[in-house]
Motif scaffolding. Structure first.
Motif, PDB file in Angstrom:
ATOM      1  N   VAL A 241      34.251 -36.729 -52.600  1.00 57.30           N
ATOM      2  CA  VAL A 241      33.993 -37.500 -53.817  1.00 57.30           C
ATOM      3  C   VAL A 241      32.541 -37.297 -54.214  1.00 57.30           C
ATOM      4  O   VAL A 241      31.635 -37.397 -53.381  1.00 57.30           O
ATOM      5  CB  VAL A 241      34.280 -39.002 -53.590  1.00 57.30           C
ATOM      6  CG1 VAL A 241      33.931 -39.813 -54.835  1.00 57.30           C
ATOM      7  CG2 VAL A 241      35.735 -39.211 -53.207  1.00 57.30           C
ATOM      8  N   SER A 242      32.316 -37.008 -55.491  1.00 60.42           N
ATOM      9  CA  SER A 242      30.949 -36.765 -55.950  1.00 60.42           C
ATOM     10  C   SER A 242      30.744 -37.320 -57.349  1.00 60.42           C
ATOM     11  O   SER A 242      31.657 -37.322 -58.177  1.00 60.42           O
ATOM     12  CB  SER A 242      30.632 -35.269 -55.950  1.00 60.42           C
ATOM     13  OG  SER A 242      29.300 -35.046 -56.379  1.00 60.42           O
ATOM     14  N   ASN A 243      29.512 -37.758 -57.610  1.00 57.22           N
ATOM     15  CA  ASN A 243      29.140 -38.192 -58.962  1.00 57.22           C
ATOM     16  C   ASN A 243      28.675 -37.012 -59.813  1.00 57.22           C
ATOM     17  O   ASN A 243      28.248 -37.202 -60.954  1.00 57.22           O
ATOM     18  CB  ASN A 243      28.065 -39.277 -58.907  1.00 57.22           C
ATOM     19  CG  ASN A 243      26.834 -38.868 -58.118  1.00 57.22           C
ATOM     20  OD1 ASN A 243      26.933 -38.160 -57.117  1.00 57.22           O
ATOM     21  ND2 ASN A 243      25.664 -39.321 -58.559  1.00 57.22           N
ATOM     22  N   HIS A 244      28.736 -35.801 -59.257  1.00 60.07           N
ATOM     23  CA  HIS A 244      28.404 -34.574 -59.994  1.00 60.07           C
ATOM     24  C   HIS A 244      29.490 -33.521 -59.712  1.00 60.07           C
ATOM     25  O   HIS A 244      30.247 -33.639 -58.746  1.00 60.07           O
ATOM     26  CB  HIS A 244      27.034 -34.026 -59.570  1.00 60.07           C
ATOM     27  CG  HIS A 244      25.889 -34.938 -59.880  1.00 60.07           C
ATOM     28  ND1 HIS A 244      25.290 -34.993 -61.114  1.00 60.07           N
ATOM     29  CD2 HIS A 244      25.250 -35.851 -59.104  1.00 60.07           C
ATOM     30  CE1 HIS A 244      24.313 -35.893 -61.096  1.00 60.07           C
ATOM     31  NE2 HIS A 244      24.273 -36.421 -59.895  1.00 60.07           N
ATOM     32  N   GLU A 245      29.499 -32.479 -60.519  1.00 54.58           N
ATOM     33  CA  GLU A 245      30.447 -31.371 -60.324  1.00 54.58           C
ATOM     34  C   GLU A 245      29.859 -30.245 -59.473  1.00 54.58           C
ATOM     35  O   GLU A 245      30.565 -29.292 -59.126  1.00 54.58           O
ATOM     36  CB  GLU A 245      30.860 -30.796 -61.687  1.00 54.58           C
ATOM     37  CG  GLU A 245      31.818 -31.680 -62.475  1.00 54.58           C
ATOM     38  CD  GLU A 245      33.264 -31.485 -62.046  1.00 54.58           C
ATOM     39  OE1 GLU A 245      33.498 -30.753 -61.062  1.00 54.58           O
ATOM     40  OE2 GLU A 245      34.154 -32.067 -62.691  1.00 54.58           O
ATOM     41  N   VAL A 246      28.582 -30.344 -59.123  1.00 58.12           N
ATOM     42  CA  VAL A 246      27.848 -29.221 -58.530  1.00 58.12           C
ATOM     43  C   VAL A 246      28.516 -28.679 -57.267  1.00 58.12           C
ATOM     44  O   VAL A 246      28.559 -27.461 -57.053  1.00 58.12           O
ATOM     45  CB  VAL A 246      26.396 -29.652 -58.227  1.00 58.12           C
ATOM     46  CG1 VAL A 246      25.625 -28.525 -57.534  1.00 58.12           C
ATOM     47  CG2 VAL A 246      25.684 -30.067 -59.507  1.00 58.12           C
ATOM     48  N   LEU A 247      29.026 -29.561 -56.414  1.00 55.90           N
ATOM     49  CA  LEU A 247      29.536 -29.118 -55.109  1.00 55.90           C
ATOM     50  C   LEU A 247      31.038 -28.870 -55.086  1.00 55.90           C
ATOM     51  O   LEU A 247      31.604 -28.624 -54.020  1.00 55.90           O
ATOM     52  CB  LEU A 247      29.149 -30.151 -54.037  1.00 55.90           C
ATOM     53  CG  LEU A 247      27.646 -30.397 -53.875  1.00 55.90           C
ATOM     54  CD1 LEU A 247      27.379 -31.327 -52.704  1.00 55.90           C
ATOM     55  CD2 LEU A 247      26.878 -29.098 -53.706  1.00 55.90           C
TER      56      LEU A 247
ATOM     57  N   PRO B 191      32.098 -39.850 -61.916  1.00 57.69           N
ATOM     58  CA  PRO B 191      30.747 -39.962 -62.476  1.00 57.69           C
ATOM     59  C   PRO B 191      30.225 -41.396 -62.467  1.00 57.69           C
ATOM     60  O   PRO B 191      30.985 -42.360 -62.514  1.00 57.69           O
ATOM     61  CB  PRO B 191      30.924 -39.449 -63.905  1.00 57.69           C
ATOM     62  CG  PRO B 191      32.365 -39.697 -64.218  1.00 57.69           C
ATOM     63  CD  PRO B 191      33.098 -39.515 -62.926  1.00 57.69           C
ATOM     64  N   VAL B 192      28.912 -41.491 -62.393  1.00 56.34           N
ATOM     65  CA  VAL B 192      28.212 -42.776 -62.502  1.00 56.34           C
ATOM     66  C   VAL B 192      27.088 -42.580 -63.513  1.00 56.34           C
ATOM     67  O   VAL B 192      26.233 -41.707 -63.338  1.00 56.34           O
ATOM     68  CB  VAL B 192      27.634 -43.240 -61.153  1.00 56.34           C
ATOM     69  CG1 VAL B 192      26.912 -44.583 -61.323  1.00 56.34           C
ATOM     70  CG2 VAL B 192      28.722 -43.354 -60.097  1.00 56.34           C
TER      71      VAL B 192
ATOM     72  N   LYS C  94      29.128 -48.072 -62.264  1.00 59.39           N
ATOM     73  CA  LYS C  94      29.179 -48.150 -60.810  1.00 59.39           C
ATOM     74  C   LYS C  94      30.413 -48.919 -60.357  1.00 59.39           C
ATOM     75  O   LYS C  94      31.065 -48.549 -59.371  1.00 59.39           O
ATOM     76  CB  LYS C  94      27.923 -48.810 -60.264  1.00 59.39           C
ATOM     77  CG  LYS C  94      27.921 -48.948 -58.737  1.00 59.39           C
ATOM     78  CD  LYS C  94      26.624 -49.505 -58.213  1.00 59.39           C
ATOM     79  CE  LYS C  94      25.515 -48.485 -58.366  1.00 59.39           C
ATOM     80  NZ  LYS C  94      24.272 -48.913 -57.676  1.00 59.39           N
ATOM     81  N   GLU C  95      30.750 -49.989 -61.076  1.00 62.78           N
ATOM     82  CA  GLU C  95      31.926 -50.780 -60.713  1.00 62.78           C
ATOM     83  C   GLU C  95      33.206 -49.932 -60.778  1.00 62.78           C
ATOM     84  O   GLU C  95      34.056 -49.991 -59.886  1.00 62.78           O
ATOM     85  CB  GLU C  95      32.065 -51.992 -61.634  1.00 62.78           C
ATOM     86  CG  GLU C  95      30.934 -53.004 -61.516  1.00 62.78           C
ATOM     87  CD  GLU C  95      29.746 -52.668 -62.407  1.00 62.78           C
ATOM     88  OE1 GLU C  95      28.848 -53.531 -62.527  1.00 62.78           O
ATOM     89  OE2 GLU C  95      29.715 -51.561 -62.986  1.00 62.78           O
TER      90      GLU C  95
END
Length: 289
Positions: free
Chosen positions: A118-124, A139-140, A152-153
């Motif tokens: 799980v990531s708040n970015h697509e980079v990885l 995303p956040v 965030k919620e």
């Protein structure tokens, strides 16, 4: 033949070890590993036992242990030795910890089953896909309305949904650069491991290795701990350091720091997945290695 691992904690008093050993012997069990610790400060006793038992289903083993646990007021758990623990790994943009955990899982060096990244970015995403791991972009955004998409919620609600959907038993913050809410930390208490650079001073905020370089630190290190509502103050599982020199550049400090972070996080995850870490009244850990 099944190998079981039993962990327990309870108020310390005479007869605990004998009662546990007797119950396992009654099942025809052979204890292959046993460690115990009585904390004189808290009065709590901790124990971890590995035992081989022929032809014993889980419900039969639990039925024999349950009266002992009740008698001694135990918090206890039982699992099969080496069973991969279903794990969610959370990341942002730094790749070193994700690479390391995924590689160790593939090489059979970690008893985990990474069921989601799980990531708040697509980079990885490409790294997760390289290892064949399901990737979820959650995303956040600072600009999102409270509780709305991108907030965030909403992100934490999606994480909890994924944990439930995948049956995840552990969440690893592998350089996930978002602060978790108190509610989430309470919902997953004892099930979230974080990795944090640890310097003296701690150099909070942006570019910690540049801050460390400016201050001329002699040691850099990392701390793996359980995430709690108190930021970076949860029970510590593992720590390590590297000695550095005045002529090391910021880039060299960061490279050494990332290497320490990888090692420390991998050890903490392995020990947790092997049921070697018990929490002592929510303040510190007992680690049976």
């Amino acid at each position: 033949m099944t190998r079981w691992v039993l962990t327990l904690s309870c108020p310390d008093r005479p007869g605990i070890v004998a009662a546990v050993a007797g119950a396992l012997a009654g099942l025809g069990g052979n204890i292959t590993e046993s460690q115990q610790f009585g904390d004189a400060d808290t009065g709590v006793f901790f124990m971890r036992v590995e035992c081989e038992i022929d032809d014993a289903a889980r419900d039969r083993v639990e039925a024999v242990l349950r009266p002992v646990a009740t008698s001694f007021e135990m918090d206890w758990s039982l699992d099969v030795v080496g069973r991969p623990m279903r794990t969610v790994v959370m990341v942002s943009t730094a790749s070193h910890c994700l690479h390391d955990l995924a590689h160790r899982q593939r090489a059979g060096q970690l008893p985990v089953d990474i069921v989601a990244v799980v990531s708040n970015h697509e980079v990885l995403r490409p790294i997760a896909e390289f290892y064949g791991l399901p990737f979820h972009h959650v995303p956040v955004s600072r600009d999102a309305a409270p509780g709305g998409p991108g907030s965030k919620e909403a992100a934490e609600a999606e994480l909890l949904r994924l944990v439930e959907e995948t049956g995840a038993e552990l969440v690893v913050l592998a350089r996930y650069m978002q602060i978790l809410s108190d509610d989430l930390c309470r919902a997953l208490a004892g099930r979230i491991i974080n990795i944090h650079h640890s310097f003296l001073p701690s150099f909070k905020g942006a570019r910690p290795y540049a801050q460390a370089h400016r201050r001329g630190v002699k040691l850099i290190g990392a701390t793996a701990h359980y995430a709690t509502a108190d930021l970076d103050e949860g029970p510590i599982i593992e720590q390590d350091v590297e000695r550095v020199n005045h002529d090391d550049s910021v880039a060299e400090l960061q490279a050494m720091g990332e290497d320490v972070e990888r090692r420390v996080l991998a050890r903490a995850v392995r020990w947790h997945a092997e049921h070697r870490v018990l929490i002592d009244l929510g303040r510190r850990t007992v680690v049976f290695r």
